[in-house]
Design an enzyme around this catalytic site. Structure first.
Site, short mmCIF file in Angstrom:
data_model
loop_
_atom_site.label_atom_id
_atom_site.label_comp_id
_atom_site.label_asym_id
_atom_site.label_seq_id
_atom_site.Cartn_x
_atom_site.Cartn_y
_atom_site.Cartn_z
N LEU A 38 0.80 -1.20 -0.03
CA LEU A 38 0.02 0.02 -0.05
C LEU A 38 0.92 1.29 0.09
CD1 LEU A 38 -2.85 -1.04 2.58
CD2 LEU A 38 -3.18 -0.36 0.18
N ASP A 39 0.46 2.29 -0.69
CA ASP A 39 1.03 3.48 -0.68
C ASP A 39 1.37 4.09 0.83
OD1 ASP A 39 1.72 3.35 -3.40
OD2 ASP A 39 -0.14 4.34 -3.84
N VAL A 40 2.18 5.05 1.04
CA VAL A 40 2.23 5.72 2.06
C VAL A 40 1.10 6.47 2.61
CG1 VAL A 40 3.49 7.55 3.32
CG2 VAL A 40 4.83 5.87 2.04
N ALA A 42 -1.78 5.95 1.67
CA ALA A 42 -3.19 4.85 1.69
C ALA A 42 -3.10 4.29 2.97
CB ALA A 42 -3.10 3.81 0.66
#
Length: 345
Positions: A38-40, A42
């Protein structure tokens, strides 16, 4: 070594790698892996595999995922989310009716170009590293599937819309948001992103961790999920002593149709048997219930006596997971073999 799954909720503001480090500090010297970065910016479900469960991570990577995300219309950023710089603006903001109606255009098989700020590699280098250096990044289109997409809320004052989607692996929500906005003759980027489900792992029973001091190893293990849990909707065979030994040592292993195959449809499946003895063939129709809707749908499985082929199934021995693999003309070919007991034989 303990072998299980952890349903972890990644908070916004830390990377998936940082969360891995936190879990490792809690569990100590244990083999750990996770399914789906997951992106930072997100947040949401990030399943962790512990011990032998790491051999099943690829199944979760392939699993369907659900997200809730909010799109800000009228602007575009270089990263597709609020962490990037605004690179374009447009006065055209869609109406509430348009924001709701556009969803139907994206349900089904879709071709998507991943964002430049992604972990995909270009000639061995991560795309996001090239993008940060200001270099042009060209990524190939990918085929993905959007199983469901609906607008949950539209905020005219703030020019935002919140969507829910169920999608296949490889789907970039930032790209989906940009494509939605473009289809509405506008621009857009993601300001909030939450992954609510990965396969069987859901946010309502997830473990929330921000630091290694928040939870103990015992508390994590008390909330662990058995290793076989993600296999409940996959066909299973029970091995005899001799079959288990053959599989354990990588030898050819045959299963008998009459004895073994009549009980393939277990767990989440119900079996319906239809036979044609003259042609010596059988058709199994596996009926599965969708827990979210309560509806059932059929999964056809054509079987020819003595020549059954299945792309993926698992074998258990005395109730314990032994291996996953495929079946080709009654011969089991193992993909992964598991060591879940010290004295198997």
């Amino acid at each position: 070594m303990s072998n299980y799954w952890l349903n972890i909720y990644k908070p916004r503001g830390i990377s998936s790698a940082q969360l891995v480090s936190i879990v490792k500090k809690i569990l100590g010297k244990t083999k750990i892996g996770h399914a789906g970065t997951l992106d930072v910016e997100a947040e949401g479900i990030l399943p962790f595999a512990v011990g032998e469960a790491t051999k099943l991570i690829h199944l979760l990577v392939d699993a369907r995922k659900t997200y809730i995300f909010t799109v800000k219309f009228g602007m575009q950023t270089n990263s597709g989310d609020c962490a990037g710089k605004v690179i374009a603006t447009k006065d055209c903001i869609p109406s509430q009716e348009e924001a709701y109606a556009v969803c139907s255009k994206f349900i089904g098989n879709v071709t998507q170009i991943p964002p430049a700020f992604s972990a995909l590699k270009v000639n061995g280098v991560r795309a996001y590293k090239l993008a940060r250096e200001g270099k042009k990044v060209e990524l190939k289109p990918r085929n993905i599937t959007i199983y469901d997409l609906k607008c949950l809320n539209f905020d005219e004052k703030n020019a935002t819309a919140t969507y829910y989607t169920e999608c296949s692996k490889g789907t970039y929500i930032r790209t989906l948001a940009e494509d939605l906005a473009l289809s509405l003759q506008s621009l857009g980027f993601v300001i909030e992103l939450r992954r609510t489900q990965v396969g069987i792992f859901k946010e309502e029973n997830a473990i929330r961790i921000k630091s290694p001091d928040e939870i103990t190893k015992n508390a994590l293990e008390e909330n662990s999920i058995k290793i076989e849990a993600i296999l409940d909707d996959i066909l299973v065979l029970d091995a005899t002593d001799s079959q288990a030994q053959q599989i354990k040592y990588g030898q050819k292993c045959l299963f008998n149709y009459e004895k073994d195959f009549r009980h393939l449809a277990k767990f989440a499946y119900r079996e319906e048997f239809k036979g044609n003895t003259e042609r010596n063939t059988t058709a199994y129709t596996l009926v599965r219930e969708d827990a979210s809707t309560g509806l059932t749908y059929k999964l056809p499985l054509e079987v020819e006596f003595g020549k059954m082929s299945v792309d993926l199934l698992w074998v258990r021995y005395k109730g314990t997971l032994l291996a996953i693999g495929s079946l080709n003309k009654s011969c089991f070919n193992s993909l992964r073999v598991f060591n879940l007991t010290q004295d198997f034989f």
